[in-house]
Design an enzyme around this catalytic site. Structure first.
Site, mmCIF file in Angstrom:
data_model
loop_
_atom_site.group_PDB
_atom_site.id
_atom_site.type_symbol
_atom_site.label_atom_id
_atom_site.label_comp_id
_atom_site.label_asym_id
_atom_site.label_seq_id
_atom_site.Cartn_x
_atom_site.Cartn_y
_atom_site.Cartn_z
ATOM 1 C CE1 TYR A 440 39.843 42.827 47.458
ATOM 2 C CE2 TYR A 440 40.378 44.574 48.984
ATOM 3 C CZ TYR A 440 40.339 43.240 48.669
ATOM 4 O OH TYR A 440 40.791 42.330 49.568
ATOM 5 C CD GLU A 441 43.677 44.476 42.199
ATOM 6 O OE1 GLU A 441 44.000 45.046 43.253
ATOM 7 O OE2 GLU A 441 44.051 44.849 41.072
ATOM 8 N N GLY A 442 39.369 45.930 40.522
ATOM 9 C CA GLY A 442 38.495 45.850 39.352
ATOM 10 C C GLY A 442 37.252 45.088 39.755
#
Lengths: 598, 598
Positions: A440-442
């Site tokens: 997550y978060e890129g």
């Protein structure tokens, strides 16, 4: 069993001895009132809070998970009370702007507290972590009126922020989002659309939830240049700051996940929910990047925090576990077997974990320091260097710390043997909780593209040059330390490898844009190793000055763990260099259809 | 979504085209009746069984898990019926001795069916996998009377075997076991003690469970030389083979684990249970190694099977998932975005997974072939080479296949992005199910010690020389293929690296016994890469002869995936070599106390 003690000694080493935070803080107006003793007491209090309040809820929170019932989300037993304690202690605003009730602590300090949070209870920590990013975004991009209204209750923890980006069809590719924002006049918009994987999108911890939502205005251009940012509270906020009616922000479901089970991952439906715009129309992604960059470093620290608690728990197990004899003969002949740390391969695993954890801790603080310098330093050139290093290092901090953090949890689990696979020992939860940080978060692949594309190729390696110069400047200060010679020589080789590889990838990319993505992940790994080599050189040089005649204890161990990094970890660059040099052709040769199984 | 199709085309390639199984089978008396068409129909039937009966129970079996109630273990819904189908089809005795009702299929074929089993449902597969090892042990070490009585019902699947080694204080170090066996006369013993982590120790699948138990006779010497092996059935077996009374074999509990939740991992208490000795007194560990070696290869295949199904599922996802544009511009301009496989880094991940899966498949069959040769070949020198390669490769097959299999599941999970972390897509289960394969059946660290100590140091590199000679002999047969030149050159470099490193570790170990454990894991990884390079060279050479002018399809893809292995994976040896050369000193320098957190 699972155990956690905040590594205060090492944190103080990083802050005071390696980076001499005191001097830096004294040199900048915004941080002049902060000194080592204040920092120390904050970390000590943070240690108590995380060890005593959050860590005891970690295993039970995983076992219980979040519950979704009648549109509501219930967090695991104890989370609500722990969140109240965190809020009451002022911790939710630790790094916040003092003008609106924040504590104004510098980032290079708050990252250390964040590490404690993630170590003690990663699932729980995501709630405050999102709030921190949301308040930072508002502080940077909202109007004075919005800041005055929203920041104080968010710093108090009464209201809590989220980040609403992803939709079913739009994950990595945010240009595809379709949530609509219709202007209703008076600066108010009606939002309609469905957001996916919203961490803390709904829960029972706070009285209001403040969603920061990417959406499209009716006339917005397609793609990322037609995205605006909106603040959409779960309950409307009246002019007197009291809570008004429900704002039609509905939780559709929560995900069943591999880990971070105490963190509610929600489908959030905006059904004509009222919002206000933050920043300029169609420039929402730009504003959101303030939050995303914050979260990227934070998620990096999730990797470190879990690597640290995994190490501690595995060592606690190792202390008691006796099995087989040392290679040279019994070390504890009166017992049935020797402690497992007599075995070279168990030590190799423990040292691998530790070498990365300690470098990650220094690196997170280093990146935090660059952010502080970029924000507060009076000297423009120094401020620019801070900004550049921050930009360069953020994708590395997110991807490299989480990749090595995941490895750390897996390696620590291996040290337990079979007990590592059983839930009761805690080791397997750390693996599951760490795994998401790479996604997550890129995703870490996206971080690597950001590094290789925007931070290296776009400026033709300018940031890389600033970095290698900084490392060389540091190495020059070690000329008086004979035992640093091996570090200087080895790191010089690695800097040259990095520079040469950087130029080659830039040249190749000018011929073929696929070269960026072909090089990116291996290049980031190589860069991460060199950056960690730099962290280790800084730590080892301090330890060498202080160790005296000691052969054990803090400084002696620091030198030995550093040596392990130098001899048994840094050589990975040899392979990564060749992998990058293999280029795009090998990857692009396959027909797409030949990948699929028919 | 999760999907599985048995990779029949690739299996036939390995069996018929790469290893020319037909010729080998025809050359050995025991396998003369087996030909390619029989093998093909077995694999095709196996594919149907695993795809249609076992795979549909995989996600649900994980969600439900095993249940422990009133001393009984209940497997997940559908397992019992699927097990019955497996038994009815004669699959439980596929590799069994025909004299006692087995099917007598060669190992190089049965490993391929085992791969299908593990791909489709790893938790389920552990029940038959343990039975296979148990029957092999009995066939090798039991008396004629025992074989006649026990093997037929075990090959039929009516009775099912287990392996009872571990105790709380004795995992890796079996010398510490304390289960007692008291002779009662007439060759009967009373067993008393508690065994831990017994896979399939208790369940509802079969009418009897046949435990193979390590225990100590009253006068046994301490350590591994005082361990004997006993057969202890759950229900006593009458002279007429009917089941008698309950044999006081009690299940104390089952473990809560990270994965393989449909596999019951039991505490088994022998409370004065009657058993018979298998093999010689105090030589039980020796006999048990027949089963352990079988299981080690089998568990290796667990890693491969999960890597394969993880790949297939991730590709199924990738086919549908569109996100962002190809580096050079849109590939599908009429759609909102391009399929994710246009991105070089997604291809890198997919090719990494595939390069290991395909090499692992060939390698598992290669090791199976060595076993068949060692067992059946008429020529003594060839038989000896088969035995030697089998001994050398077993620890590599267990550790390297499972390490790379775990990596494969993690990488495949990454390809999904966030969906990989959500339970419903199946990708995260493969990671959890694969993780145990690195731990049980002798941790991968123990495999590396076996390789470095017993298989390399003990014979001063003799097996290594046989292996490198075999590879060079093969490469000499490729002299007519111009495109194999790069393989020949690169592998020759790698063979020399392996040989030189082997000599250095042997020399260092003569000075310091800790060098074995310091080198072992990195040495095994390096050896694994060279062995996989050999597998790829064999596969690519066949593909080059057959590909003609094709630029896509099976043979063209084989060459391209092989090229990926050569250029982007094999260079890892550069780093591993340096890590091994760093030696024991770096690892042993730390004081033991400095590892622990106080």
């Amino acid at each position: 069993m699972a155990m956690y003690k905040a590594p205060l000694r090492d944190m103080q080493f990083v802050l005071n001895e390696v980076f001499e935070a005191d001097k830096l803080w004294a040199s900048m107006e915004a941080t002049q009132e902060i000194d080592a003793s204040l920092a120390e007491s904050i970390l000590e209090e943070g240690a108590k809070l995380t060890e005593n309040e959050l860590f005891p809820l970690n295993l039970s929170g995983d076992a219980e998970g979040c519950r979704f019932e009648g549109g509501q989300v219930f967090t695991p037993k104890g989370f609500k009370e722990a969140y109240q304690t965190l809020s009451d202690g002022g911790w939710m605003g630790l790094g916040g702007n003092p003008e609106y009730g924040g504590q104004g602590m510098p980032k290079m300090l708050t990252v250390l507290f964040e590490e404690m949070l993630y170590s003690s209870n990663a699932a729980f920590t995501l709630y405050p972590a999102l709030n921190n990013g949301a308040t930072l975004l508002l502080d940077s991009h909202a109007t004075e009126a919005v800041k005055t209204q929203y920041l104080p209750p968010m710093y108090e923890g009464r209201w809590i922020g989220t980040m609403c980006l992803t939709e079913t069809q739009a994950g990595t590719d945010l240009g595809l989002i379709s949530t609509k924002a219709e202007p209703k006049g008076d600066g108010v918009y009606d939002l309609t659309g469905s957001k996916l994987w919203i961490t803390g999108g709904e829960h029972d911890l706070a009285e209001n939830i403040i969603h920061l939502v990417l959406a499209r205005l009716p006339d917005a251009p397609a793609g990322t240049r037609g995205i605006s940012l909106f603040l959409v509270p779960k309950f409307k906020v009246n002019a007197d700051n009291s809570l008004g009616e429900f704002n039609k922000v509905n939780c559709g479901s929560i995900e069943h996940k591999m880990g971070i089970k105490g963190s509610a991952t929600c489908v959030i439906n905006f059904d004509g929910s009222e919002g206000i715009m933050i920043g300029e129309p169609n420039r929402g992604l730009n504003a959101m990047f303030t939050m995303m960059n914050y979260e990227r470093l934070s998620i990096g620290i999730q990797g470190l925090g879990l690597g640290e608690v995994a190490y501690q728990s595995a060592m606690d197990f190792s202390k008691e576990r006796i099995q087989s004899r040392a290679p040279g003969g019994a070390k504890q002949p009166t017992k049935a077997a020797d402690p497992i740390l007599v075995h070279p391969d168990v030590r190799r695993m423990a040292l691998n974990v530790r070498a990365f954890n300690e470098a990650s801790r220094a690196f997170a603080s280093y990146v935090g320091m660059q952010l502080d310098i970029g924000k507060y330093h009076a000297d423009e050139a120094i401020r620019k260097h801070g900004d550049d290093m921050m930009a360069l290092m953020t994708p590395i901090a997110k991807a490299f710390i989480t990749d090595r953090g995941f490895d750390a949890t897996v390696t620590a689990q291996q040290i337990y043997g079979g007990s590592g696979y059983c839930t009761e020992w805690g080791g397997e939860q750390y693996v599951r909780d760490a795994r998401i940080a790479q996604i997550y978060e890129g995703t870490n692949g996206i971080q690597a593209l950001d590094l290789m594309g925007r931070k290296v190729f776009s400026n033709r390696g300018e940031y890389v040059k600033s970095f290698t110069q900084e490392v060389r400047d540091f190495l020059a200060t070690c000329a008086d330390l004979p035992n640093m010679q091996v570090w200087t020589t080895t790191l010089e080789t690695e800097l040259q490898r990095l520079e040469s590889l950087t130029l080659k990838v830039i040249a190749a990319t000018e011929q073929n844009p696929a070269e960026i993505g072909a090089a990116s992940v291996d290049y980031l790994d190589l860069f991460g190793l060199v950056a960690y080599g730099y962290m280790w050189a800084r730590m080892v040089s301090v330890a060498q000055r202080k160790v005296g005649s000691e052969t054990s204890g803090f400084y002696a161990s620091k030198i030995k763990v550093g040596n392990h990094f130098l001899k048994r970890i840094l050589p990975r660059t040899l392979a990564l260099e060749q992998q990058v040099l293999a280029g795009a052709e090998v990857l692009m040769a396959m027909e797409e259809d030949d990948f699929y199984v028919n």
